[in-house]
Scaffold this active site. Structure first.
Site, mmCIF file in Angstrom:
data_model
loop_
_atom_site.group_PDB
_atom_site.id
_atom_site.type_symbol
_atom_site.label_atom_id
_atom_site.label_comp_id
_atom_site.label_asym_id
_atom_site.label_seq_id
_atom_site.Cartn_x
_atom_site.Cartn_y
_atom_site.Cartn_z
ATOM 1 N N ARG A 150 -9.216 28.959 -2.034
ATOM 2 C CA ARG A 150 -8.245 27.899 -1.773
ATOM 3 C C ARG A 150 -6.872 28.254 -2.338
ATOM 4 N NH1 ARG A 150 -5.553 24.443 -4.393
ATOM 5 N NH2 ARG A 150 -6.517 25.027 -6.359
ATOM 6 N N CYS A 151 -5.837 27.908 -1.561
ATOM 7 C CA CYS A 151 -4.460 27.977 -2.031
ATOM 8 C C CYS A 151 -3.800 26.639 -1.729
ATOM 9 C CB CYS A 151 -3.681 29.093 -1.331
ATOM 10 S SG CYS A 151 -3.990 30.717 -2.055
ATOM 11 N N SER A 152 -2.793 26.296 -2.512
ATOM 12 C CA SER A 152 -2.143 24.994 -2.331
ATOM 13 C C SER A 152 -1.265 24.938 -1.093
ATOM 14 C CB SER A 152 -1.310 24.642 -3.563
ATOM 15 O OG SER A 152 -2.166 24.448 -4.672
ATOM 16 N N THR A 153 -0.674 26.081 -0.708
ATOM 17 C CA THR A 153 0.208 26.078 0.459
ATOM 18 C C THR A 153 -0.137 27.227 1.381
ATOM 19 O OG1 THR A 153 1.901 27.541 -0.461
ATOM 20 C CG2 THR A 153 2.085 25.214 -1.003
#
Length: 202
Positions: free
Chosen positions: A9-12
């Protein structure tokens, strides 16, 4: 024998390099095939992430859930407790980097659970600190009279080169891709310019 699933997962969606690094690490940690890696661009504070929910739904007893660090799973201590409860109920193995929590037969021992919860607290604290810094920066910018957000583009400020080739595009002498190549920019930018010129800016 259970299957080994990975979660990245990455925030953006601007962190493609980082999420690809996570995928490579997941394979080193035992996730053999891409189809077993679930990944998405969402905030770690969000608990109803689509891909993460899909992954939790497919996990069965004896399976393994792998992620590179606890903050990829969640940045909420409360949500981490819920994930740990699910790990125990489904009797699966949770691997966070080199840290292994095996609940396929037994419950989590208190020392392991305590260490993991401490990581969760730090991940949540890091999220709160970042959020405070962003808010503080925006307030300081407003106090100095700066506008927050993307600057509005005026049709009159578009590059001269756009107006030079725009008639050819309208006449269908060049495609959108050729237009972008002539402008040395992306097709998305060309579409944006066209919307501005045609009065449909969003």
């Amino acid at each position: 024998m259970g299957k080994c699933y990975g979660y990245a997962r990455c925030s953006t969606d601007e962190s493609k390099q980082d999420i690809n690094r996570q995928k490579r690490e997941l394979k080193k940690l035992g996730v053999n095939e891409d189809k077993y890696i679930y990944w998405e661009y969402e905030s770690g504070a969000k608990t109803d992430r689509a891909e993460f929910q899909k992954l939790l739904d497919v996990l069965k007893q004896g399976d393994t859930l792998v992620t590179t660090e606890v903050s990829r799973l969640t940045r909420s201590t409360k949500h981490l407790c819920e994930i740990l409860q699910l790990v125990q109920e489904k009797k699966i193995k949770l691997v966070i980097g080199t840290f292994i929590i095996d609940c396929t037969k037994d419950e989590i021992d208190p020392m392991t659970k305590g260490m993991l919860m401490m990581w969760g607290v730090f991940a949540e604290m890091e999220r709160d600190i970042i959020s405070q810094r962003v808010k503080s920066g925006m307030e300081n910018a407003r106090a100095k009279g700066k506008k927050i957000g993307r600057p509005h583009t005026d049709p009159e400020k578009l590059p001269d080169k756009f107006y030079k080739h725009y008639p050819s595009f309208l006449a269908k002498n060049i495609t959108i891709t050729e237009f972008a190549n002539l402008m040395k920019c992306s097709r998305t930018t060309i579409y944006k310019y066209i919307r501005l010129v045609e009065g449909n800016a969003v």
